[in-house]
Design an enzyme around this catalytic site. Sequence first.
Site, PDB file in Angstrom:
ATOM      1  CE1 TYR A 121      -2.555  -3.376   1.527  1.00  0.00           C
ATOM      2  CE2 TYR A 121      -4.218  -1.808   0.835  1.00  0.00           C
ATOM      3  CZ  TYR A 121      -3.855  -3.087   1.176  1.00  0.00           C
ATOM      4  OH  TYR A 121      -4.780  -4.084   1.154  1.00  0.00           O
ATOM      5  CE  LYS A 149       2.762 -17.966  -1.024  1.00  0.00           C
ATOM      6  NZ  LYS A 149       2.169 -19.288  -0.913  1.00  0.00           N
ATOM      7  CG  ASP A 164      -0.589 -20.562   0.717  1.00  0.00           C
ATOM      8  OD1 ASP A 164       0.003 -20.184   1.747  1.00  0.00           O
ATOM      9  OD2 ASP A 164      -0.034 -21.246  -0.158  1.00  0.00           O
ATOM     10  CG  ASP A 216      -7.537  -5.167   2.691  1.00  0.00           C
ATOM     11  OD1 ASP A 216      -8.673  -5.229   3.174  1.00  0.00           O
ATOM     12  OD2 ASP A 216      -7.234  -4.431   1.741  1.00  0.00           O
ATOM     13  CG  ASP A 229     -13.069  -7.886   3.641  1.00  0.00           C
ATOM     14  OD1 ASP A 229     -12.931  -7.189   4.657  1.00  0.00           O
ATOM     15  OD2 ASP A 229     -13.495  -7.446   2.558  1.00  0.00           O
TER      16      ASP A 229
END
Length: 366
Positions: A142, A189, A221, A245, A249
């Site tokens: 970001y 990751k 993952d 993020d 959700d």
Amino acid sequence: MKKKITILPGDGIGKEVTACGKKVLEQIAECFGHEFVFDYGQIGHEAIEATGTPLPDETLAKLKKSDAILFGAVGHPKYDNDPTLPVRPEQGLLKMRKELGLYANLRPIKLFDELLAASSIKPEILKGADILFFRELTGDVYFGERGRKNDNKTAYDTMIYSTYEVERIAHKAFKAAQTRRKKVTSVDKANVLESSRLWRAVVQEVAKQYPDVTVEHMFVDAAAMKLIQNPKSFDVVVTGNLFGDILTDEASQIAGSMGMLASASVGDTVGLYEPIHGSAHDITGKGIANPLASILSAALLLDISFGLQEEADTVIKAVERTLKEGYRTRDIADPSTAHEKILGTEVMGNVVSNQIRMIVSLPVEK
Ligand SMILES: NC(=O)c1ccc[n+]([C@@H]2O[C@H](COP(=O)([O-])OP(=O)(O)OC[C@H]3O[C@@H](n4cnc5c(N)ncnc54)[C@H](O)[C@@H]3O)[C@@H](O)[C@H]2O)c1
């Protein structure tokens, strides 16, 4: 206690739900003898229309002088439909987080028992799930270098983290775990990304200072899968901006709806409290948005910024009682919900507010 709270309703349903969050704060002030002084600021599409910028200096100056901020959401279909527009509502949000040093986003994911049937996940898998996410908020893709090259045919964003950024959020996560079930899951990751390898090494170092807390490292993952397969296995989760993020959700489905999830963004100064949902253009102006995420954000504000634990618990209890009595907004209704108990945004806010009065034995408002 006297405190100054700035309300940033923003765009779309942000305005509708924040009115309910504010009402609950006013109710708490009256019931517990506090003085909360409210002020308003502009942000997002509304601010662009009025001033040409998504976070006007005037708003930022107000925020810096506040004791806490209750925020709604920003966004407008105009920008979703045209990603090339250079001045955008979400820039206001990103700038606000950066300017106020809000590097840690806390998202408690807890399902109210009354909403077990509203989730798309089986009740036996969900019951008892209680997760606290720490999403890093001021680093990652970001804020890394971005651009276009090769005649605009290639685009890039840079995932970037520095040791101090990982350290400060890891400490917050470990400290929180000490007050809970004493487990931290760090999500990265690291099998592919260099920034994740740094993230993992720093978390391993910080973990040494918290020998009473168990730490596990999980690839993003695998975490995405495990959240749905066995949400009860998580206690505190700490992760970067992008992974957080997406995962939060996903985790909103554990809580039944986007309309149920509150969040707190904190750093070393003023705290910002907001629902995790956006401005929801599809339901804006219909008066059907669920205000509970904003109301629960107000509870986080009372707890984290003002240290008013009893007042925060009272808000949560009022939400619990409202749900127990069968009241629902449409997004959390199930086929067994009586028609007359499906409420609009404002009435739902009034019911919770009156529950607060009943909990402290004051007559309800008509
Ligand atoms: N923090 C923020 O301000 C923020 C966060 C996410 C998205 N956005 C913006 O919001 C706009 C819409 O984005 P989106 O549709 O991807 O996400 P969204 O969260 O606004 O909506 C997703 C879905 O959830 C529903 N929903 C969300 N909140 C609800 C509530 N309180 N009650 C009932 N239903 C609710 C919506 O109706 C929609 O179907 C976009 O412009 C986006 O950029 C802003």
